[in-house]
Design a protein around this motif. Structure first.
Motif, mmCIF file in Angstrom:
data_model
loop_
_atom_site.group_PDB
_atom_site.id
_atom_site.type_symbol
_atom_site.label_atom_id
_atom_site.label_comp_id
_atom_site.label_asym_id
_atom_site.label_seq_id
_atom_site.Cartn_x
_atom_site.Cartn_y
_atom_site.Cartn_z
ATOM 1 N N GLU A 110 -2.417 -8.536 -6.378
ATOM 2 C CA GLU A 110 -1.303 -8.996 -7.205
ATOM 3 C C GLU A 110 -0.556 -7.794 -7.785
ATOM 4 O O GLU A 110 -1.165 -6.811 -8.203
ATOM 5 N N HIS A 111 0.771 -7.916 -7.817
ATOM 6 C CA HIS A 111 1.634 -6.778 -8.137
ATOM 7 C C HIS A 111 1.378 -6.183 -9.518
ATOM 8 O O HIS A 111 1.599 -4.984 -9.731
ATOM 9 N N ASP A 112 0.881 -6.968 -10.457
ATOM 10 C CA ASP A 112 0.631 -6.455 -11.802
ATOM 11 C C ASP A 112 -0.853 -6.249 -12.095
ATOM 12 O O ASP A 112 -1.244 -6.056 -13.246
ATOM 13 N N ASP A 113 -1.670 -6.256 -11.070
ATOM 14 C CA ASP A 113 -3.107 -6.057 -11.259
ATOM 15 C C ASP A 113 -3.382 -4.580 -11.551
ATOM 16 O O ASP A 113 -2.861 -3.696 -10.869
ATOM 17 N N PRO A 114 -4.207 -4.266 -12.558
ATOM 18 C CA PRO A 114 -4.487 -2.861 -12.874
ATOM 19 C C PRO A 114 -5.165 -2.092 -11.750
ATOM 20 O O PRO A 114 -5.055 -0.867 -11.690
ATOM 21 N N HIS A 115 -5.841 -2.772 -10.841
ATOM 22 C CA HIS A 115 -6.455 -2.065 -9.706
ATOM 23 C C HIS A 115 -5.391 -1.425 -8.822
ATOM 24 O O HIS A 115 -5.600 -0.334 -8.284
ATOM 25 N N LEU A 116 -4.258 -2.095 -8.657
ATOM 26 C CA LEU A 116 -3.176 -1.517 -7.871
ATOM 27 C C LEU A 116 -2.627 -0.278 -8.563
ATOM 28 O O LEU A 116 -2.357 0.742 -7.921
ATOM 29 N N ARG A 117 -2.490 -0.365 -9.863
ATOM 30 C CA ARG A 117 -2.028 0.794 -10.637
ATOM 31 C C ARG A 117 -2.973 1.970 -10.443
ATOM 32 O O ARG A 117 -2.540 3.122 -10.315
ATOM 33 N N GLU A 118 -4.281 1.707 -10.425
ATOM 34 C CA GLU A 118 -5.261 2.770 -10.225
ATOM 35 C C GLU A 118 -5.090 3.449 -8.866
ATOM 36 O O GLU A 118 -5.116 4.678 -8.760
ATOM 37 N N LEU A 119 -4.937 2.642 -7.825
ATOM 38 C CA LEU A 119 -4.783 3.207 -6.480
ATOM 39 C C LEU A 119 -3.584 4.142 -6.403
ATOM 40 O O LEU A 119 -3.656 5.234 -5.822
ATOM 41 N N ILE A 120 -2.481 3.713 -6.991
ATOM 42 C CA ILE A 120 -1.253 4.504 -6.937
ATOM 43 C C ILE A 120 -1.370 5.746 -7.817
ATOM 44 O O ILE A 120 -0.961 6.850 -7.417
ATOM 45 N N ALA A 121 -1.954 5.589 -9.006
ATOM 46 C CA ALA A 121 -2.092 6.725 -9.920
ATOM 47 C C ALA A 121 -2.998 7.799 -9.345
ATOM 48 O O ALA A 121 -2.722 9.003 -9.465
ATOM 49 N N PHE A 122 -4.098 7.387 -8.704
ATOM 50 C CA PHE A 122 -5.017 8.365 -8.121
ATOM 51 C C PHE A 122 -4.337 9.112 -6.982
ATOM 52 O O PHE A 122 -4.419 10.344 -6.893
ATOM 53 N N ARG A 123 -3.635 8.387 -6.138
ATOM 54 C CA ARG A 123 -2.886 9.034 -5.046
ATOM 55 C C ARG A 123 -1.880 10.030 -5.600
ATOM 56 O O ARG A 123 -1.784 11.171 -5.121
ATOM 57 N N ASP A 124 -1.136 9.619 -6.614
ATOM 58 C CA ASP A 124 -0.090 10.483 -7.166
ATOM 59 C C ASP A 124 -0.668 11.720 -7.831
ATOM 60 O O ASP A 124 -0.075 12.805 -7.762
ATOM 61 N N ARG A 125 -1.823 11.578 -8.481
ATOM 62 C CA ARG A 125 -2.457 12.746 -9.091
ATOM 63 C C ARG A 125 -2.832 13.768 -8.020
ATOM 64 O O ARG A 125 -2.622 14.983 -8.182
ATOM 65 N N LEU A 126 -3.379 13.293 -6.912
ATOM 66 C CA LEU A 126 -3.756 14.208 -5.832
ATOM 67 C C LEU A 126 -2.519 14.841 -5.186
ATOM 68 O O LEU A 126 -2.574 15.987 -4.734
ATOM 69 N N HIS A 127 -1.424 14.106 -5.151
ATOM 70 C CA HIS A 127 -0.172 14.665 -4.626
ATOM 71 C C HIS A 127 0.261 15.891 -5.420
ATOM 72 O O HIS A 127 0.739 16.875 -4.844
#
Length: 199
Positions: A110-127
């Motif tokens: 779901e678009h507002d699920d915090p798990h999705l936010r985690e996936l994107i935030a972790f990717r962006d931090r590594l970027h």
């Protein structure tokens, strides 16, 4: 690309192209359920990062319940579902083409699920953080040797590092099951109306 063992490979620019190909196909197939853009997540989404050669795709949907109706559509397109996924309360999980030779994972969340936010935030931090990227690559190589034939143990052993980076980004990670429950994968038939309790 890949087998049942855990194999870490040098970054391959073709991973971005493989994601783009699937993204475009999935955008059409999932259009009735999507809410926003489809994301390339996981290590193959980070330029320069060594990774298991499996493309992780996160598709935000309006409703996880309604998105279950996409399962026959995805089955026809060669995506296999994992109905016993221990995280099925917040995602629908698929792979292709076969469990022991997988090249892609797909998560409907779901678009507002915090798990999705985690996936994107972790990717962006590594970027953006070369030091974190190097530490993560080194950790993954070590764990791939230690848990070469155990994907679940390999994934679980990375949790501490993932949690650390998310907390540094101001995100308290959502709890996850300690161990996977089953690993049966199946293809849903095409002409089937998936009900709310299908998983």
């Amino acid at each position: 690309m890949g087998d049942a063992s855990v194999q870490i490979r040098r970054y391959d620019a073709a991973w971005a192209e493989e994601f783009a190909e699937q993204r475009d196909q999935l955008a059409l197939k999932l259009q009735p359920w999507l809410h926003g853009s489809i994301h390339h997540v996981g290590s193959t989404a980070v330029v320069g990062l060594a990774a298991k050669p499996i493309i992780d795709v996160a598709a935000p949907v309006r409703s996880l319940v309604e998105a279950r109706r996409a399962m026959p559509v995805l089955g026809l397109a060669g995506w296999m579902s994992w109905p016993s996924d221990p995280n099925r309360s917040w995602r629908l999980w698929f792979l292709r083409p076969q469990p022991d030779a997988r090249t892609h994972h797909l998560y409907l969340i779901e678009h507002d699920d915090p798990h999705l936010r985690e996936l994107i935030a972790f990717r962006d931090r590594l970027h953006t953080d070369a030091s974190a990227r190097e530490q993560y690559a080194e950790l993954k190589r070590y764990l791939a040797q230690k848990h070469r034939t155990d994907r679940d143990a390999y994934t679980a052993a990375k949790t501490g590092f993932v949690v650390k980076l998310l907390r540094e980004a101001g995100i308290e990670p959502e709890p996850r099951p300690d161990t996977a429950v089953g690993n049966q994968v199946q293809v849903w038939p095409a002409a089937r109306d998936i009900g709310h309790d299908a998983l």
